[in-house]
Write a protein that holds these residues in place. Structure first.
Motif, mmCIF file in Angstrom:
data_model
loop_
_atom_site.group_PDB
_atom_site.id
_atom_site.type_symbol
_atom_site.label_atom_id
_atom_site.label_comp_id
_atom_site.label_asym_id
_atom_site.label_seq_id
_atom_site.Cartn_x
_atom_site.Cartn_y
_atom_site.Cartn_z
ATOM 1 N N ILE A 49 0.837 -1.321 0.077
ATOM 2 C CA ILE A 49 -0.081 -0.146 0.086
ATOM 3 C C ILE A 49 0.771 1.208 0.084
ATOM 4 N N ARG A 50 1.919 1.219 0.782
ATOM 5 C CA ARG A 50 2.761 2.537 0.853
ATOM 6 C C ARG A 50 3.530 2.775 -0.425
ATOM 7 N N SER A 51 4.037 1.662 -0.990
ATOM 8 C CA SER A 51 4.484 1.634 -2.449
ATOM 9 C C SER A 51 3.506 2.289 -3.293
ATOM 10 N N HIS A 52 2.311 1.547 -3.333
ATOM 11 C CA HIS A 52 1.429 2.128 -4.509
ATOM 12 C C HIS A 52 1.274 3.624 -4.153
ATOM 13 N N ARG A 53 1.130 4.164 -3.063
ATOM 14 C CA ARG A 53 0.774 5.543 -2.629
ATOM 15 C C ARG A 53 1.957 6.383 -3.450
ATOM 16 N N PHE A 54 3.089 6.201 -3.444
ATOM 17 C CA PHE A 54 4.208 6.805 -4.078
ATOM 18 C C PHE A 54 4.073 6.566 -5.559
ATOM 19 N N TRP B 251 8.685 -3.349 -8.554
ATOM 20 C CA TRP B 251 9.459 -3.597 -7.483
ATOM 21 C C TRP B 251 8.671 -3.909 -6.413
ATOM 22 N N ALA B 252 7.549 -3.188 -6.172
ATOM 23 C CA ALA B 252 6.685 -3.598 -4.916
ATOM 24 C C ALA B 252 6.093 -5.121 -4.995
ATOM 25 N N ARG B 253 5.679 -5.463 -6.517
ATOM 26 C CA ARG B 253 5.176 -6.659 -6.591
ATOM 27 C C ARG B 253 6.121 -7.817 -6.436
ATOM 28 N N PHE B 254 7.579 -7.444 -6.806
ATOM 29 C CA PHE B 254 8.684 -8.391 -6.490
ATOM 30 C C PHE B 254 8.797 -8.833 -5.042
#
Length: 229
Positions: free
Chosen positions: A35-40, A59-62
């Motif tokens: 969630i935090r990565s998605h907000r960025f 990268w978040a998915r990885f």
């Protein structure tokens, strides 16, 4: 931004009984990191840095196993529990206080253009292994059972199970309780209680089984008919 971070941590602490500390949430919860990565990534996408946004989401998915397109719109206090295998498509819109379990898919049904992914209301629970496909709408306080496949709009306060998904329970709160923001109205004769933090009911185990109900009804009917012979 800091308030959003606090909300993201607080909702996990409230909904997950396995939490031992805030540091554990911050460093060890893949759903929180996703969630935090998605907000960025979403911020980059809105500022037309779309290649950079896709890099962040990839990268978040990885690292988390959660695949969220940077263009997806996610509200406040959204909790992705466990996270592995969760997919959230490009035109998905998710409201506030939503809980999503592992293996859930909010995806499309083909190569349509425009709005082609779900719109999820607030206080919704999407259980493990379920799929909500196409530009459908899930109303507030909906509950999608494990393994269900939702292909049509679902009204508020509905419980959906099966393939394809069928509404097996529909509960509406009365106007007085809605206006008073009541989430524990056990004494109200017009509606049933909606337990949990901010109206989030995480019980996705004790759901109605319409197939079992029909089989029980047929069995009872057969017993009655045989008793007449």
């Amino acid at each position: 931004m800091f308030q959003t971070l606090k909300n993201d941590i607080a909702c996990i602490k409230t909904r997950d009984p396995a939490v031992r500390s805030l540091a554990e949430i911050f460093f060890c919860y893949p759903g929180f990191r996703a969630i935090r990565s998605h907000r960025f990534a979403h911020w980059l996408h809105r500022h037309r840095l779309r290649f950079c946004a896709r890099v962040v989401s990839d990268w978040a998915r990885f690292f988390t196993g959660v695949d969220i397109h940077p263009a997806a719109q996610i509200g406040q206090r959204v909790f992705i529990d466990h996270g592995a295998g969760v997919v959230i498509g490009e035109t998905t819109i998710i409201g506030d206080d939503v809980t999503i379990y592992q293996g859930a898919t909010l995806g499309g049904t083909g190569k349509e253009t425009g709005k082609r992914h779900p719109t999820v209301g607030s206080h919704v629970v999407i259980s493990a292994g379920s799929a909500v496909l196409g530009p459908v709408k899930l109303g507030d306080y909906c509950k999608v059972g494990a393994g269900a496949v939702v292909l049509c709009d679902i009204p508020p306060y509905a419980t959906v199970v099966g393939v394809p998904g069928r509404v097996v329970k529909l509960r509406r709160a009365c106007e007085d309780c809605v206006q008073a923001d009541e989430v524990d109205c056990e004494d109200c004769e017009h509606c049933h209680p909606i337990p949990g933090e901010a109206g989030v009911n995480l019980d996705h185990i004790h759901l109605p089984d319409p197939v079992r109900a029909e089989l029980d009804a047929l069995t009872a009917r057969i017993a009655v008919l045989e008793g007449r012979e």
